[in-house]
Scaffold this motif. Structure first.
Motif, PDB file in Angstrom:
ATOM      1  N   GLN A  32      30.741  43.140 -45.047  1.00 15.10           N
ATOM      2  CA  GLN A  32      29.766  43.615 -46.013  1.00 15.10           C
ATOM      3  C   GLN A  32      28.528  42.735 -45.892  1.00 15.10           C
ATOM      4  OE1 GLN A  32      32.243  43.492 -49.542  1.00 15.10           O
ATOM      5  NE2 GLN A  32      32.227  45.698 -49.664  1.00 15.10           N
ATOM      6  N   LEU A  35      21.388  44.226 -47.496  1.00 11.98           N
ATOM      7  CA  LEU A  35      19.949  44.172 -47.264  1.00 11.98           C
ATOM      8  C   LEU A  35      19.283  43.957 -48.610  1.00 11.98           C
ATOM      9  CD1 LEU A  35      19.251  47.163 -44.883  1.00 11.98           C
ATOM     10  CD2 LEU A  35      18.617  44.777 -44.490  1.00 11.98           C
ATOM     11  N   GLY A  60      28.267  54.004 -48.740  1.00 10.24           N
ATOM     12  CA  GLY A  60      28.355  52.548 -48.823  1.00 10.24           C
ATOM     13  C   GLY A  60      27.124  51.897 -49.433  1.00 10.24           C
ATOM     14  N   GLU A  82      31.060  54.802 -52.570  1.00  8.46           N
ATOM     15  CA  GLU A  82      31.301  53.373 -52.318  1.00  8.46           C
ATOM     16  C   GLU A  82      32.783  53.075 -52.481  1.00  8.46           C
ATOM     17  OE1 GLU A  82      29.526  50.417 -51.342  1.00  8.46           O
ATOM     18  OE2 GLU A  82      31.632  49.844 -51.429  1.00  8.46           O
ATOM     19  N   ASN A 140      24.148  52.531 -44.549  1.00  9.21           N
ATOM     20  CA  ASN A 140      24.242  51.263 -43.826  1.00  9.21           C
ATOM     21  C   ASN A 140      25.672  50.784 -44.060  1.00  9.21           C
ATOM     22  OD1 ASN A 140      23.883  48.712 -42.678  1.00  9.21           O
ATOM     23  ND2 ASN A 140      23.159  47.842 -44.622  1.00  9.21           N
TER      24      ASN A 140
HETATM   25  N1  SAM Z   1      24.114  49.692 -48.254  1.00  4.98           N
HETATM   26  C1  SAM Z   1      24.229  48.324 -48.722  1.00  4.98           C
HETATM   27  C2  SAM Z   1      23.112  47.485 -48.138  1.00  4.98           C
HETATM   28  O1  SAM Z   1      22.488  47.955 -47.180  1.00  4.98           O
HETATM   29  O2  SAM Z   1      22.862  46.413 -48.639  1.00  4.98           O
HETATM   30  C3  SAM Z   1      25.594  47.737 -48.364  1.00  4.98           C
HETATM   31  C4  SAM Z   1      25.866  47.606 -46.902  1.00  4.98           C
HETATM   32  S1  SAM Z   1      27.450  46.937 -46.457  1.00  4.98           S
HETATM   33  C5  SAM Z   1      27.159  46.674 -44.718  1.00  4.98           C
HETATM   34  C6  SAM Z   1      28.505  48.340 -46.354  1.00  4.98           C
HETATM   35  C7  SAM Z   1      29.007  48.947 -47.642  1.00  4.98           C
HETATM   36  O3  SAM Z   1      29.830  50.050 -47.316  1.00  4.98           O
HETATM   37  C8  SAM Z   1      29.842  48.010 -48.480  1.00  4.98           C
HETATM   38  O4  SAM Z   1      29.419  48.066 -49.811  1.00  4.98           O
HETATM   39  C9  SAM Z   1      31.273  48.548 -48.314  1.00  4.98           C
HETATM   40  O5  SAM Z   1      32.088  48.314 -49.444  1.00  4.98           O
HETATM   41  C10 SAM Z   1      31.003  50.029 -48.121  1.00  4.98           C
HETATM   42  N2  SAM Z   1      32.047  50.741 -47.360  1.00  4.98           N
HETATM   43  C11 SAM Z   1      32.756  50.290 -46.298  1.00  4.98           C
HETATM   44  N3  SAM Z   1      33.599  51.212 -45.845  1.00  4.98           N
HETATM   45  C12 SAM Z   1      33.430  52.303 -46.626  1.00  4.98           C
HETATM   46  C13 SAM Z   1      34.017  53.598 -46.651  1.00  4.98           C
HETATM   47  N4  SAM Z   1      34.941  53.944 -45.771  1.00  4.98           N
HETATM   48  N5  SAM Z   1      33.620  54.462 -47.594  1.00  4.98           N
HETATM   49  C14 SAM Z   1      32.673  54.116 -48.492  1.00  4.98           C
HETATM   50  N6  SAM Z   1      32.074  52.911 -48.517  1.00  4.98           N
HETATM   51  C15 SAM Z   1      32.434  52.012 -47.595  1.00  4.98           C
END
Ligand code: SAM
Length: 331
Positions: A32, A35, A60, A82, A140
């Motif tokens: 995780q 941004l 996500g 999420e 993302n």
């Molecule tokens: N979008 C935000 C940002 O750019 O700051 C968070 C990015 S972080 C790399 C990825 C996010 O996707 C996390 O909050 C994680 O919990 C969520 N995530 C991961 N796998 C997922 C899934 N299969 N379905 C939904 N959300 C997911």
């Protein structure tokens, strides 16, 4: 006061808040990376074009930085999906603040089991040949998830189902930079791989820009690519996704060798030599070319040739070279 001025979103949590609320060290293991730079999140959302009054699904959202950039553009509906319930309170604050403008739906769960048909039920179904519908998917995600997901979504695109029941729904997604470069790699580019061809057979793909790893908290070891996908009006192939995936997997299985070598692995041992050559002759593709040099048109012809051979030799349909060897690595 205008509608635009009336939108007041709560401030993004600071890095310190994130560390406290979400225990960043633990989060790092779950890939995780967040941004927190609004200029970058605005730039990502800008890649999706004019989303005002559109139906958006953000995958996500985490603490909601891209979500804010989406909300500023006032879509008609925003569905965020999420997996991690710890983000619910932060997302609920955004939901409250945006309620006069946007129908904001929070789904806590895995995107892989989210039903787009419920989320977009009010959208008029566009004919595939029309302009794309007013829907956009933005995300993302952790790198492993986004690569897996795009393959899954390409399969839905090929069948015009799920979010693509409504027409040629575009996507804006992030990937590890090298993966982004592979996705857009054309023939003769050494980075071209099975993923490049899979994406390009069904979509117009564009590498929009690179986000330096240092823009994320915590900082990943790699830079990040923002890539857009618009399903093609006329895809290169109109064959079952699994068949296409199988042909590409076998041909790219021996990427340093002549394409014939990988092509032959589509066939059981006793027919291998004969049908391997026949596949390339039928498709009118030079079998001494390397897999990465084969164009999208040529791959399409190879898939049709394989389909023809399957009809002629039904015993090859279920043959899977993988069951004895190799991995299922899409890259
Ligand atoms: N979008 C935000 C940002 O750019 O700051 C968070 C990015 S972080 C790399 C990825 C996010 O996707 C996390 O909050 C994680 O919990 C969520 N995530 C991961 N796998 C997922 C899934 N299969 N379905 C939904 N959300 C997911």
């Amino acid at each position: 006061m205008s509608a635009v001025n009336a939108l007041r979103l709560p401030p993004l949590p600071s890095v310190r808040d994130l560390v406290r609320l979400y225990k960043l060290r633990a989060i790092k293991q779950l890939s995780q990376n967040f941004l927190l730079d609004e200029r970058i999140t605005d730039k990502i959302v800008k890649c999706a074009g004019n989303i005002r009054n559109q139906y958006i699904c953000e995958v996500g959202p985490g603490p909601g930085s891209i979500t804010r950039s989406i909300l500023k553009r006032q879509p008609k509906k925003l569905i965020v999906v999420e997996k991690d319930p710890r983000f619910l309170p932060t997302l609920e604050l955004l939901q409250e603040a945006s309620s006069p403008h946007t129908d904001f739906i929070i789904e806590i769960g895995d995107i892989r089991s989210y039903n787009f048909v419920v989320g977009f039920e009010k959208v008029y179904k566009h004919d595939w040949l029309e302009l794309p519908p007013p829907i956009h998917l933005i995300g993302n995600l952790p790198f492993n998830v986004s690569t897996n997901l795009i393959i899954r979504w390409l399969s839905s695109i090929s069948e015009k189902k799920s979010a693509w029941l409504y027409g040629r729904t575009p996507l804006t997604l992030t990937f590890q930079k090298e993966v982004g470069e592979r996705i857009i790699a054309s023939d003769s580019d050494k980075q071209r791989c099975r993923l490049s061809v899979m994406c390009q057979l069904w979509c117009d793909v564009e590498y929009k820009f690179t986000i330096p790893g240092k823009a994320f908290v915590p900082k990943p070891d790699v830079d990040v690519a923002v890539v857009t996908f618009v399903p093609k009006r006329y895809p290169f192939v109109n064959l079952p996704f699994k068949l296409v995936e199988k042909v590409l997997r076998n041909i790219f299985n021996m990427r340093q060798k002549y394409a014939l070598r990988g092509g032959e692995t589509l066939f059981p041992e006793k027919l291998r030599e004969q049908l391997g050559t026949q596949l390339f002759v039928l498709a009118d593709v030079d079998y001494e070319t390397r897999p990465f040099q084969i164009t999208n048109e040529e791959f399409s012809r190879l898939c049709y040739a394989y389909d023809t051979l399957c009809k002629e030799y039904p015993e090859i349909v279920n043959f899977d070279f993988r069951s004895t060897k190799c991995t299922d690595d899409v890259l």
